[in-house]
Design an enzyme around this catalytic site. Structure first.
Site, PDB file in Angstrom:
ATOM      1  CG  ASP A 121     -21.119  -8.324  -7.908  1.00 23.78           C
ATOM      2  OD1 ASP A 121     -21.223  -8.301  -9.152  1.00 23.78           O
ATOM      3  OD2 ASP A 121     -20.374  -9.121  -7.306  1.00 23.78           O
ATOM      4  CE1 TYR A 228     -27.844   1.829 -13.828  1.00 25.42           C
ATOM      5  CE2 TYR A 228     -28.011   0.012 -12.273  1.00 25.42           C
ATOM      6  CZ  TYR A 228     -27.727   0.477 -13.538  1.00 25.42           C
ATOM      7  OH  TYR A 228     -27.348  -0.396 -14.523  1.00 25.42           O
ATOM      8  CE  LYS A 316     -15.265  -3.187 -10.315  1.00 22.62           C
ATOM      9  NZ  LYS A 316     -14.770  -3.790 -11.562  1.00 22.62           N
ATOM     10  CB  CYS A 434      -3.772 -26.223 -35.256  1.00 15.38           C
ATOM     11  SG  CYS A 434      -3.925 -26.291 -33.457  1.00 15.38           S
TER      12      CYS A 434
END
Length: 682
Positions: A121, A228, A316, A434
């Site tokens: 991670d 990797y 995961k 908008c």
């Protein structure tokens, strides 16, 4: 659900995912959890499985990351840096194994070996060596183009600056920059002591540290690198993925351990369970296991889809959970008018990260879970800041609690809010009146994947809108002539800042056709669809005329529009509707007066016999799957279409070819057998 309604749902999901891709990959500022992001992708992929025609190249399922930041020099990757498909269950993994065997046409007795390794991670990057010297490093960016972080990577102690003599002359090493838990805690303690904002988690700390414009800041941060994979190489270093790992270690790189190489599915899945149980004992964060086909020649044969390789998948880990309170429910209005409810939470720490917001998706989600202000809720996260609301503890609900009433009028412009049949979200009908929609469309126009104008960030767009200086895209290119002194006089600006902005705008007065089409913000027209349109029509005038003529749905122009792969009636109607509005034509004409938009130049192999040709595959092929045939044709520069028209050059017909073969015969399109196709491209 009808196909048309499925397209609407697919569009809404695509916009959300593109937004969160930019937040995570482009800004290191995620707003939802990994688990919630994965849920959006699973929902999208479920629609694409049920309606394969929705899986166009502009779908998030075909995309990687986000466009690189404007603060760094951009680097084009020699080979794409792809993302990974995800698995969330053992069944997903068994389906993956089955797909691999089917694609490779493996018999029952043939083994299929996979390598499994930890999914770190951190922040992906590519490090390039020439003459065995480190010459360049870059982030993944959008997969095709990243940020030049060479000076920052040079500060990492475990990244070799030179390679041994047996390394190839050209070698790109791909891997993950990360931060260990102990180093992260020391860094945050020091920042807290100095009254600086602390990092939410090690991944954010690593990303923020690596993307410093001042490399001396990066040098003070405890970053590390795991290798990797390989990108471009001048000569092979191995025949297997495991061999690549061994070569990387031999060249001086760290690789995560333990890993596994096996041809038994149960052994591979047991490895996943063991790593999940032991992840808390690791010195760094992992969020799953990556499985890769071990043989490199099979990897090449399997190839890739737009977003990910077919030969790899990430299995995961489950998300982390906590309990907190919903303080308030707020409504956000997006570029297309979609109203998205957001829960403001009592801040709570989940897995070491403080979270305070959660998306509630839409009115149905709120009603289904009966989420109310004041409720105690269970949330989950998987690495990011904003969680997903799992359930409500109704026994803890306050006595004065009232069910949440979704607004019937837009909170930004007070226009009526509608929900068309089959849609999952409510939409503001205000359109360009908008302010939320108008501002979001302007933000889209200057965004990284569109015009990418440095200095025109969200705050600046909003500021110029509020001042009345930028109400349409054309106004951006008239800022200098109309408001040069005004901008220089604004608080926080000055003459130098204004000059830099005008220079950045002038740099974008020439733009490629596909980026221009995407920048227009036409509903359902993402980057890949914009590129298909640009490649099909070649120039803006031809696209405009074709869409005007295609208002007659019996015309050849309409049939030709539908022949473009992944463009169905719904997308065609949005295109035709855009070019059918006088105010849009007016803006287009003013933009073309202010800009240079060269004719589109196709990317791909240009010297093959099928380069630039439109090809349709139909029936069952014997030597390869249909997916492999399409991928092969696109690599050779051909345009693969999903339907036959007068502009089709070849129809490749396998066994049991049906209506497409019949139509090709009626139109006089050249029909090739599979063997004739192989002979042609050889």
């Amino acid at each position: 659900m009808s196909l048309e309604k499925a397209r609407e749902a697919h569009k809404a999901l695509s916009e959300k995912i593109h937004y969160h891709d930019q937040k995570y990959h482009g800004e290191d500022a995620p707003e939802i959890t990994d688990a919630e992001y994965d849920r959006l992708r699973r929902e999208l992929e479920g629609l694409e499985f049920q309606y394969p025609e929705l899986a166009s190249e502009d779908s998030p399922s075909q995309k990687v990351g986000a466009a690189p930041s404007s603060g760094f020099e951009k680097v084009a990757h020699k080979l794409p840096m792809l993302s990974l498909g995800n698995a969330f269950s053992k069944q997903d993994m068994h389906d993956f194994f089955t797909r691999l065997r089917r694609f490779l046409n493996l018999g029952e007795g043939e083994t299929l070996e996979l390598l499994g390794e930890q999914k770190i991670d951190g922040l992906s990057c590519s490090i390039r060596y020439e003459g065995r010297e480190l010459v360049q490093a870059s982030t993944r960016g959008d997969g095709s183009e990243g940020e030049n972080i060479t000076r920052n990577i040079m500060t990492l102690d475990d990244v070799p600056k030179t390679l041994p003599d047996d390394a190839p002359d050209i070698l790109e090493v791909r891997g993950e920059v990360y931060m260990r838990h102990a180093d992260f805690e020391v860094l945050n303690a020091q920042r807290a002591k100095e009254e600086q904002q602390v990092f939410a988690n090690p991944r954010n700390a690593a990303a923020g540290s690596l993307r410093q414009l001042d490399s001396s800041v990066t040098a003070k941060r405890p970053l590390r690198f795991f290798g990797y994979a390989l990108g471009e190489v001048s000569k092979p270093v191995a025949e297997t993925q495991d061999g690549v790992r061994q070569a990387l270690e031999r060249f001086g790189f760290q690789t995560p351990e333990p890993h596994i190489c096996a041809d038994d599915a149960e052994a591979l899945l047991t490895y996943h369970e063991k790593m999940m149980e032991g992840r808390s004992k690791l010195a760094y964060d992992i969020d799953g296991i990556v499985y890769k086909v071990n043989r490199l020649d099979w990897q090449e044969r399997l190839g890739q889809v737009s977003r990910a390789p077919r030969w790899a998948i990430a299995f995961k880990f489950p998300a982390e959970k906590a309990i907190t309170t919903v303080n308030e429910i707020r409504i956000q209005v997006g570029r297309t008018g979609v109203l998205t409810p957001v829960a403001e939470l009592e801040p709570v720490t989940v897995g070491g990260v403080v979270v305070s917001r959660a998306t509630l998706h839409n009115e149905d989600e709120i009603n289904r879970k009966d989420i109310r202000e004041g409720d105690t809720v269970e949330i989950q996260r998987a690495g990011d800041v904003i969680p997903q609301v799992l359930r409500v503890f109704k026994d803890k609900r306050p006595g004065h609690s009232q069910a949440y009433c979704f607004p019937e009028r837009c909170p930004e412009c007070d226009s009526l809010v509608i929900r068309e049949e089959g849609e999952v979200a409510k939409r503001c009908t205000g359109g360009l009146i908008c302010p939320a929609q108008a501002v979001e469309r302007l933000k889209h126009f200057v965004s990284k994947s569109a015009f990418d104008i440095d200095g025109m960030g969200d705050k600046v767009v909003r500021q110029f809108w509020d001042l009345g200086w930028v109400k349409s895209p054309v106004d951006i290119f008239e800022l200098k002539s109309l408001h040069e002194d005004d901008i220089a006089a604004l608080e926080g600006w000055g003459a130098l800042s204004a000059k830099k902005l005008f220079k950045a705008i002038d740099k974008k007065r020439e733009i490629t056709l596909d980026r221009f089409i995407y920048a227009l913000g036409i509903r359902q027209i993402g980057q890949a669809t914009a590129k298909r349109l640009a490649g099909h029509y070649g120039d803006l005038a031809s696209l405009k005329q074709a869409c005007l003529t295609a208002q007659d749905k019996d015309s050849d122009a309409y049939a030709d529009l539908l022949s473009i792969e992944d463009i169905g009636p719904s997308v065609a109607d949005d295109l035709i509707g855009f070019f059918g509005e006088d105010h849009n034509i007016d803006i287009l004409e003013r933009l073309t007066d202010a800009l240079t938009i060269p004719d589109f130049e196709a990317v791909g192999q240009t010297d093959s016999p099928v380069s630039g040709k439109t090809v349709v595959f139909t029936g069952t092929l014997e030597t390869m799957s249909r997916s492999e045939a399409k991928a092969q044709a696109e690599r050779l520069g051909a345009k693969v279409s999903g339907s036959v028209s007068k502009k089709t050059d070849y129809v490749v017909a396998g066994e049991d070819a049906g209506s497409k073969l019949k139509k090709a015969t009626e139109l006089g399109v050249q029909v090739l057998s599979e063997a004739e196709w192989q002979e042609l491209i050889a």
